[in-house]
Structure formats: C-alpha cells, structure tokens
Design an enzyme around this catalytic site. Sequence first.
Site, PDB file in Angstrom:
ATOM      1  N   ASP A 152      -2.534  16.845  -7.241  1.00  0.00           N
ATOM      2  CA  ASP A 152      -2.085  16.164  -6.023  1.00  0.00           C
ATOM      3  C   ASP A 152      -2.859  14.840  -5.973  1.00  0.00           C
ATOM      4  OD1 ASP A 152      -1.831  15.169  -3.452  1.00  0.00           O
ATOM      5  OD2 ASP A 152      -2.186  17.103  -2.483  1.00  0.00           O
ATOM      6  N   ILE A 153      -2.146  13.745  -6.061  1.00  0.00           N
ATOM      7  CA  ILE A 153      -2.803  12.439  -6.200  1.00  0.00           C
ATOM      8  C   ILE A 153      -3.693  12.115  -4.994  1.00  0.00           C
ATOM      9  CG2 ILE A 153      -1.024  10.948  -5.159  1.00  0.00           C
ATOM     10  CD1 ILE A 153      -1.350   9.156  -7.728  1.00  0.00           C
TER      11      ILE A 153
ATOM     12  N   ASN B 279       8.849   3.093  -0.357  1.00  0.00           N
ATOM     13  CA  ASN B 279      10.190   2.499  -0.232  1.00  0.00           C
ATOM     14  C   ASN B 279      10.021   1.082   0.328  1.00  0.00           C
ATOM     15  OD1 ASN B 279      10.281   2.631   2.700  1.00  0.00           O
ATOM     16  ND2 ASN B 279      10.400   4.851   2.409  1.00  0.00           N
TER      17      ASN B 279
ATOM     18  N   VAL C  63       5.599  11.789  -2.343  1.00  0.00           N
ATOM     19  CA  VAL C  63       4.199  11.382  -2.488  1.00  0.00           C
ATOM     20  C   VAL C  63       3.807  10.389  -1.381  1.00  0.00           C
ATOM     21  CG1 VAL C  63       4.632   9.508  -4.153  1.00  0.00           C
ATOM     22  CG2 VAL C  63       2.460  10.739  -4.194  1.00  0.00           C
ATOM     23  N   ASP C  64       4.759   9.596  -0.935  1.00  0.00           N
ATOM     24  CA  ASP C  64       4.528   8.627   0.147  1.00  0.00           C
ATOM     25  C   ASP C  64       4.075   9.355   1.424  1.00  0.00           C
ATOM     26  OD1 ASP C  64       4.563   6.245   1.523  1.00  0.00           O
ATOM     27  OD2 ASP C  64       6.727   5.935   1.413  1.00  0.00           O
TER      28      ASP C  64
ATOM     29  N   GLY D  92      11.333  11.231  -8.311  1.00  0.00           N
ATOM     30  CA  GLY D  92      11.630  12.233  -7.290  1.00  0.00           C
ATOM     31  C   GLY D  92      12.932  11.872  -6.596  1.00  0.00           C
TER      32      GLY D  92
ATOM     33  N   TYR E  16      14.197   9.136  -5.881  1.00  0.00           N
ATOM     34  CA  TYR E  16      14.914   7.984  -6.438  1.00  0.00           C
ATOM     35  C   TYR E  16      15.670   8.309  -7.730  1.00  0.00           C
ATOM     36  CZ  TYR E  16      13.284   4.442  -3.072  1.00  0.00           C
ATOM     37  OH  TYR E  16      13.073   3.693  -1.947  1.00  0.00           O
TER      38      TYR E  16
HETATM   39  P1  ADP Z   1      10.458   8.284  -5.513  1.00  0.00           P
HETATM   40  O1  ADP Z   1      11.218   8.016  -4.243  1.00  0.00           O
HETATM   41  O2  ADP Z   1       9.828   7.051  -6.097  1.00  0.00           O
HETATM   42  O3  ADP Z   1      11.265   9.054  -6.505  1.00  0.00           O
HETATM   43  P2  ADP Z   1       8.957  10.710  -4.790  1.00  0.00           P
HETATM   44  O4  ADP Z   1       7.750  10.819  -3.934  1.00  0.00           O
HETATM   45  O5  ADP Z   1      10.201  11.393  -4.311  1.00  0.00           O
HETATM   46  O6  ADP Z   1       9.184   9.143  -5.037  1.00  0.00           O
HETATM   47  O7  ADP Z   1       8.623  11.267  -6.228  1.00  0.00           O
HETATM   48  C1  ADP Z   1       7.841  10.581  -7.168  1.00  0.00           C
HETATM   49  C2  ADP Z   1       6.988  11.575  -7.949  1.00  0.00           C
HETATM   50  O8  ADP Z   1       5.858  11.942  -7.162  1.00  0.00           O
HETATM   51  C3  ADP Z   1       7.702  12.886  -8.299  1.00  0.00           C
HETATM   52  O9  ADP Z   1       7.391  13.213  -9.648  1.00  0.00           O
HETATM   53  C4  ADP Z   1       7.058  13.892  -7.353  1.00  0.00           C
HETATM   54  O10 ADP Z   1       7.035  15.197  -7.923  1.00  0.00           O
HETATM   55  C5  ADP Z   1       5.656  13.334  -7.277  1.00  0.00           C
HETATM   56  N1  ADP Z   1       4.819  13.763  -6.145  1.00  0.00           N
HETATM   57  C6  ADP Z   1       5.181  14.218  -4.923  1.00  0.00           C
HETATM   58  N2  ADP Z   1       4.085  14.499  -4.186  1.00  0.00           N
HETATM   59  C7  ADP Z   1       3.002  14.193  -4.967  1.00  0.00           C
HETATM   60  C8  ADP Z   1       1.589  14.271  -4.796  1.00  0.00           C
HETATM   61  N3  ADP Z   1       1.034  14.701  -3.653  1.00  0.00           N
HETATM   62  N4  ADP Z   1       0.794  13.879  -5.833  1.00  0.00           N
HETATM   63  C9  ADP Z   1       1.319  13.435  -6.992  1.00  0.00           C
HETATM   64  N5  ADP Z   1       2.640  13.338  -7.215  1.00  0.00           N
HETATM   65  C10 ADP Z   1       3.474  13.722  -6.220  1.00  0.00           C
END
Ligand code: ADP
Length: 178
Positions: A15-16, A29, A38-39, A124, A126
């Site tokens: 988890d980042i 976005n 992740v946002d 994710g 997008y």
């Molecule tokens: P986007 O809209 O750019 O696709 P997302 O957040 O939907 O962004 O997904 C981008 C990536 O981040 C995906 O691989 C998703 O699994 C990953 N992700 C979601 N939550 C976390 C987190 N807490 N830490 C790291 N990666 C995450």
Amino acid sequence: MSTWLDRRVEIITADITTLAVDVIVNAANPSLLGGGGVDGAIHRAAGPELLEECRTLGGARPGEVKMTRGYRLPAKAVAHAVGPIWRGGDHGEAETLASCYRRALELTEAHGYRTIAFPSISTGAYGYPIQQAARIAQQTVRDYLESSRAPLHVIFCCFSPGDTRVYEEVARELLQPR
Ligand code: ADP
C-alpha cells in the site's frame, strides 16, 4: 534479482500510503481534488490539509504532475500525476503515460529528493492494460536514470501480487540487449 533492475530500482507489493520515502506518486484525475483508488487512499491517509493544498493548484492536464507536501503520510511529498484514460491506444496514451513518469522524476530531482515510489498509473479505473503500462513505466524510468546523475532510488509499488508478477516479467524482458 536477474533483471535490468539494480540497486536504484525495485518492485514491491504494498500500500503506497505506508511507504516512508521522500515522494509518493498519486494517480490523480485532472481536478486534483481526490477520487477513488490510490487517490482516495492517499487523501484519507494524508488528511484534509492535502485537499486544501490541492485546491490551490488549479488542476492539471493529462501527462502533467504537480507536487504537494505529504502532511500525515510517512512520505514527505506527493507528486500528483494525471495519467491517460485508455481509449484503445491510438490517442497518445503511451506518450501521456511516459510524461507522468518523466515529470515526476524531474520534480523529485528538482526538489532534491532521492526516493520515489510509483503506483501503476492509469491501470485501475483508467483502464490501461497493465503489461503495456508496466513497459512504459520501466522504460521511462530506465531512460531517465541513464541520463541523470541524481542519486535517485525508484520503487514500483504494485498493489497486488499479480501486478507485481507482471512488473517482474517486464523487467526480465528489458534485460534483453537493445
Ligand atoms: P487510475 O485512475 O490512474 O487507473 P487507480 O487508483 O484506479 O488509478 O489505479 C491505479 C493503480 O493503483 C492500480 O494498479 C490500483 O490497483 C493501484 N492502487 C490502488 N490503491 C493503491 C494503494 N493504496 N497503493 C498502491 N497502489 C494502489
């Protein structure tokens, strides 16, 4: 690990929002005012001060990156990158995605930071196919590190073991001589 990856680059599953690095990258976005994935996780962990600072930024276009402080995160700063929405691959998606990685690295270097962690931008909500996105991510980082003298340490932070496996396969591919 027998890949092009050296001590300056690693692939992890995490988890980042838990990483105590200088910079974590957000897959934001264009509003830069939060969202899902992740946002949402980054905004929840950083606290409301992050949204306050984001409101002052005036949004960003796809391929652009803007930096904020990290507030309650263990990371010092957040680089908010707007990735491309996947529309079949012939709408400049690859160049826009590469720009996210390049600009985040440039800003990290310009601020004098050294460690940066990337999520898998655009793969994710997008909809960017992960293998293609992982290739662009790693090629762009490799090219940047080859051309920069900054002592950067880059982490590709995958959110699932399956994504990590794809990143590792791509790293092995990139080991082949060019
Ligand atoms: P986007 O809209 O750019 O696709 P997302 O957040 O939907 O962004 O997904 C981008 C990536 O981040 C995906 O691989 C998703 O699994 C990953 N992700 C979601 N939550 C976390 C987190 N807490 N830490 C790291 N990666 C995450």
